[in-house]
Design a protein around this motif. Structure first.
Motif, PDB file in Angstrom:
ATOM      1  N   HIS A   1      25.501  26.746  28.380  1.00 30.67           N
ATOM      2  CA  HIS A   1      26.605  25.891  28.823  1.00 30.67           C
ATOM      3  C   HIS A   1      27.331  25.286  27.623  1.00 30.67           C
ATOM      4  CE1 HIS A   1      28.196  21.975  30.595  1.00 30.67           C
ATOM      5  NE2 HIS A   1      28.894  22.930  31.182  1.00 30.67           N
ATOM      6  N   LYS A   2      26.544  24.768  26.695  1.00 30.53           N
ATOM      7  CA  LYS A   2      27.136  24.147  25.501  1.00 30.53           C
ATOM      8  C   LYS A   2      27.949  25.177  24.706  1.00 30.53           C
ATOM      9  CE  LYS A   2      24.927  22.134  21.945  1.00 30.53           C
ATOM     10  NZ  LYS A   2      23.624  21.647  21.408  1.00 30.53           N
TER      11      LYS A   2
ATOM     12  N   HIS B   1      30.379  24.537  34.654  1.00 31.37           N
ATOM     13  CA  HIS B   1      29.308  23.593  34.949  1.00 31.37           C
ATOM     14  C   HIS B   1      28.135  24.254  35.669  1.00 31.37           C
ATOM     15  CE1 HIS B   1      28.188  19.334  35.010  1.00 31.37           C
ATOM     16  NE2 HIS B   1      27.572  19.605  36.143  1.00 31.37           N
TER      17      HIS B   1
ATOM     18  N   SER C   1      31.242  13.898  32.463  1.00 30.35           N
ATOM     19  CA  SER C   1      29.975  14.661  32.386  1.00 30.35           C
ATOM     20  C   SER C   1      29.458  14.598  30.942  1.00 30.35           C
ATOM     21  CB  SER C   1      30.162  16.088  32.887  1.00 30.35           C
ATOM     22  OG  SER C   1      31.102  16.768  32.102  1.00 30.35           O
ATOM     23  N   GLY C   2      29.089  15.688  30.344  1.00 32.88           N
ATOM     24  CA  GLY C   2      28.530  15.598  28.982  1.00 32.88           C
ATOM     25  C   GLY C   2      29.601  15.454  27.917  1.00 32.88           C
TER      26      GLY C   2
ATOM     27  N   PRO D   1      21.100  29.863  34.588  1.00 30.91           N
ATOM     28  CA  PRO D   1      21.440  28.516  34.134  1.00 30.91           C
ATOM     29  C   PRO D   1      20.698  28.182  32.841  1.00 30.91           C
ATOM     30  CG  PRO D   1      21.038  28.508  36.487  1.00 30.91           C
ATOM     31  CD  PRO D   1      20.634  29.866  35.990  1.00 30.91           C
ATOM     32  N   SER D   2      21.405  27.538  31.925  1.00 30.28           N
ATOM     33  CA  SER D   2      20.820  27.167  30.638  1.00 30.28           C
ATOM     34  C   SER D   2      21.753  26.157  29.993  1.00 30.28           C
ATOM     35  CB  SER D   2      20.686  28.424  29.762  1.00 30.28           C
ATOM     36  OG  SER D   2      20.924  28.121  28.398  1.00 30.28           O
ATOM     37  N   ASN D   3      21.204  25.011  29.599  1.00 25.71           N
ATOM     38  CA  ASN D   3      22.050  24.001  28.950  1.00 25.71           C
ATOM     39  C   ASN D   3      22.610  24.510  27.632  1.00 25.71           C
ATOM     40  OD1 ASN D   3      21.954  21.980  30.935  1.00 25.71           O
ATOM     41  ND2 ASN D   3      19.877  21.417  30.285  1.00 25.71           N
ATOM     42  N   GLU D   4      21.811  25.361  26.970  1.00 24.70           N
ATOM     43  CA  GLU D   4      22.245  25.920  25.693  1.00 24.70           C
ATOM     44  C   GLU D   4      23.481  26.817  25.902  1.00 24.70           C
ATOM     45  OE1 GLU D   4      21.248  24.984  22.809  1.00 24.70           O
ATOM     46  OE2 GLU D   4      22.601  26.422  21.832  1.00 24.70           O
TER      47      GLU D   4
ATOM     48  N   TRP E   1      26.375  26.563  34.796  1.00 25.70           N
ATOM     49  CA  TRP E   1      25.260  26.876  33.886  1.00 25.70           C
ATOM     50  C   TRP E   1      24.284  25.712  33.730  1.00 25.70           C
ATOM     51  CZ3 TRP E   1      28.966  30.666  33.442  1.00 25.70           C
ATOM     52  CH2 TRP E   1      28.485  31.964  33.211  1.00 25.70           C
ATOM     53  N   THR E   2      24.694  24.505  34.179  1.00 24.90           N
ATOM     54  CA  THR E   2      23.782  23.358  34.036  1.00 24.90           C
ATOM     55  C   THR E   2      22.789  23.238  35.192  1.00 24.90           C
ATOM     56  OG1 THR E   2      25.191  21.789  35.230  1.00 24.90           O
ATOM     57  CG2 THR E   2      25.634  22.055  32.865  1.00 24.90           C
TER      58      THR E   2
ATOM     59  N   VAL F   1      19.940  23.928  35.957  1.00 19.49           N
ATOM     60  CA  VAL F   1      18.694  24.460  35.391  1.00 19.49           C
ATOM     61  C   VAL F   1      17.490  24.286  36.318  1.00 19.49           C
ATOM     62  CG1 VAL F   1      19.413  24.367  32.979  1.00 19.49           C
ATOM     63  CG2 VAL F   1      18.432  22.332  34.058  1.00 19.49           C
TER      64      VAL F   1
END
Ligand SMILES: [Mn+2]
Length: 382
Positions: free
Chosen positions: A191-192, A133, A111-112, A186-189, A135-136, A138
């Motif tokens: 998640h990171k 995952h 994945s990332g 959900p938020s990529n931020e 949280w991705t 979005v």
């Protein structure tokens, strides 16, 4: 009711449980509608909100199917999403497609970067990282995560009125939330940040609940609206650790969570008699409250098994049903998990007993015998 309560978690058999628990507090076994009922229903769909679950193997996939179907049967207006680890067999994936709107494969290995890095630092947290995952997702503005070992007893769409991170208290340590049911955005931020946190700090309990409680560390005190009522995540263990409360409030339960090592799918089901059969590590199905366990199996038998039969065709799979030709035969996955019980104990501390209880090692004939527990309970209930 302090931590000492762990010392008196009762071990009941069915008849004893029913004596202590009058009929009005038993959850009713509801009739089950089939998949077709929801397909034709004209319910509007809130398409940017979703219930999300996770299956890391074929057994959890069965749990996810029962959970998804229970949400359908209670006419949810939200989308249903299941995240799948790499070890779920293709036919199971096919069956999940007929219940869920989205079936998403998660392989954190590819994945990332952040996920991969987190995994390299903490290979022990593989399943946790898979769960994070969610949280991705979005494409959704808000989601409710539910463990695959939960079962929905009524419509719970009102949970989407809550904010991130809303969850119910954990019965073992109520200043922590239980991560079996939670509302999130959900938020990529996020998640990171969660992955970085996970890689650097690890998890105090070895799982996602430890990570999430450390990350969302103001949950206990900052905002009471983020405390979901316990009826949205009623864990089976709480029924036995505070029986009077279960008698008083249990009939309002909306979500039951089959906490612990032995899951509903580890039992077997006698379809002809409509009975759940024991498990060798936990011979008495009443450990989970017999009616919830029966509801799980009824839903499985009515709506999930037909899907599995269709996708597997002639290929063999573990149905969980008692083999009528040899009724004592337990399934492979059940035998695998059976462990010999420990030798009879000398006197052990309350903490040690709690740990043994949680590990499924119950001293049926000694400290945890029904007479001992009944005596203690009577002294509280007077
Ligand atoms: Mn769970």
């Amino acid at each position: 009711m302090g931590r000492k309560m762990w010392g008196l978690i009762p071990v009941f058999d069915c008849s004893q449980l029913l004596l202590l628990c009058p009929s009005q507090c038993k959850p009713s076994v509801r009739s089950i509608t089939t998949t077709d009922a929801w397909v034709d229903s004209p319910q509007p769909t809130m398409s940017d909100q979703a219930f999300v679950t996770l299956a890391t193997n074929d057994n959890y996939a069965k749990g996810a199917m029962v959970l998804g179907q229970s949400l359908r049967n209670h006419n949810t207006t939200r989308k249903l999403v299941v995240l799948l680890g790499p070890h779920v067999a293709d036919p199971c994936r096919g069956a999940l497609h007929s219940i869920f709107d989205e079936v998403i494969m998660v392989n954190v290995m590819d994945s990332g970067d952040a996920a991969n890095l987190a995994l390299m630092k903490r290979p022990d947290l593989g399943v946790t990282i898979t769960k994070l995952h969610c949280w991705t997702l979005v494409q959704y503005s808000k989601c409710v995560f539910m463990d695959a070992d939960t079962l929905v007893l009524s419509n719970i769409d009102e949970l989407f009125e809550r904010e991130e991170l809303s969850a119910a208290p954990d019965p073992g340590w109520p200043d922590c939330f239980n991560s079996g049911v939670f509302v999130f955005r959900p938020s990529n931020e996020t998640h990171k940040q969660l992955l970085t946190f996970c890689a650097e700090k690890g998890s105090f309990d070895g799982g996602d609940q430890g990570v999430l409680n450390s990350y969302f560390n103001t949950w206990a005190t900052a905002d009471i609206s983020k405390h979901l009522p316990f009826i949205y995540n009623l864990s089976s263990i709480a029924i036995y650790s505070y029986l009077p409360a279960f008698k008083r409030y249990g009939h309002d339960a909306k979500v039951v969570h089959f906490l612990g090592k032995v899951k509903p799918w580890n039992y077997s089901y006698d379809a002809q008699r409509g009975e759940v059969r024991g498990h060798s590590a936990s011979p008495d199905p009443c450990h989970m409250h017999p009616d919830y366990l029966l509801q799980w199996w009824q839903l499985y038998a009515t709506s999930v098994l037909p899907l599995l039969q269709k996708v597997y065709g002639d290929a063999p799979f573990s149905s969980g049903f008692v083999d009528q030709s040899s009724p004592d035969k337990l399934h492979e996955d059940v035998r695998e998990q059976a462990k010999p019980s420990p030798p009879p104990s000398q006197r052990v501390s309350s903490e040690e007993r709690k740990q043994r209880w949680e590990a499924g090692q119950i001293d049926y004939l000694g400290d945890d015998s029904f007479t001992n527990i009944e005596q203690k309970l009577n002294s509280f209930l007077k």
